[in-house]
Enzyme design. Structure first.
Site, short mmCIF file in Angstrom:
data_model
loop_
_atom_site.label_atom_id
_atom_site.label_comp_id
_atom_site.label_asym_id
_atom_site.label_seq_id
_atom_site.Cartn_x
_atom_site.Cartn_y
_atom_site.Cartn_z
N TRP A 185 0.84 -1.21 0.00
CA TRP A 185 0.00 0.00 0.00
C TRP A 185 0.87 1.26 0.00
CZ3 TRP A 185 -0.47 4.03 3.56
CH2 TRP A 185 -1.54 4.90 3.35
N HIS A 186 2.03 1.18 0.68
CA HIS A 186 2.92 2.34 0.75
C HIS A 186 3.71 2.55 -0.53
CE1 HIS A 186 2.19 1.74 5.10
NE2 HIS A 186 2.40 3.05 5.18
N GLY A 187 3.90 1.50 -1.29
CA GLY A 187 4.64 1.64 -2.54
C GLY A 187 5.00 0.29 -3.13
#
Length: 225
Positions: A63-65
């Site tokens: 989700w963060h990258g």
């Protein structure tokens, strides 16, 4: 508009589960309600519970990258939560200070993968953290060790290009004391108007100072996600 509490002194956490109950609480609830529970949560046996924990945090990392560093960060936290759950199932307990120390260091070590631009950079930072080759001592405090210069330690300017320079260590230790020993803003807000007027005046002065420095900012980290 009701804004939920999102952070609650996460670095006071005594274990990794406690950390995720304090850190980015809205994201933690989202991961729990929309990934962990739909996967089966802890209702389908121990093995599936550990698998679900790991899968949830792998997805949380993504989700963060979409990068290996975020996947590794998520995997490490998922594994840590699984180990913590297993430790609890055995009925073991740990000294609170030791528990905090282990949790605090684990979190900060795993942040390296979160912030590094790539895996090689993360490994380089980790290597520097645990190697004495990179220790630089401020000469004015350690003159008595000068004869060992370039043997065990190096002397020079510490925290170069950081505001405070040699005083930064003092600032870090004082900051650590404040965040660990005192109440956070969420706790203080409940009794704020019962405080002596002196504290209210100080708060107003600090707020005014903050507002006058609004033009000096760095981009919020989560702008990237």
């Amino acid at each position: 508009i009701k804004l939920p509490i999102n952070f609650n002194s996460p670095y006071k956490a005594l274990n990794i589960q406690d950390f995720w109950r304090r850190w980015h609480m809205t994201l933690s609830r989202f991961l729990r309600d929309y990934i962990y529970i739909p996967l089966g949560g802890n209702r389908k046996g121990e093995f599936r519970t550990y698998t679900n924990l790991l899968a949830t945090f792998l997805i949380g990392g993504l989700w963060h990258g979409a990068g290996w560093t975020f996947i590794i960060w998520g995997a490490l936290h998922g594994i840590a939560l699984a180990i913590h759950r297993f430790w609890q199932s055995l009925g073991f307990k740990m000294n609170k200070i030791l528990a905090w120390f282990i949790t605090f260091n684990f979190i900060n070590i795993t942040w390296i993968f979160f912030r590094a631009k790539d895996f090689e950079s993360a490994i380089k930072v980790l290597g520097s953290m645990f190697s004495l080759d990179n220790v630089v001592l401020p000469e004015k405090y350690f003159k008595f060790l000068a004869e060992y210069n370039e043997v065990y330690f190096r002397f020079g300017t510490t925290y170069q290009n950081i505001f405070g320079e040699s005083k930064t260590t003092t600032f870090i230790l004082l900051g650590l004391l404040v965040v660990l020993a005192f109440k956070n803003s969420m706790e203080l807000r409940l009794t704020f108007f019962n405080l002596p007027k002196f504290f209210i005046y100080i708060s107003i002065i600090l707020m005014a100072y903050t507002l006058t420095n609004m033009t000096k900012f760095t981009e919020f980290l989560y702008f990237n996600f």
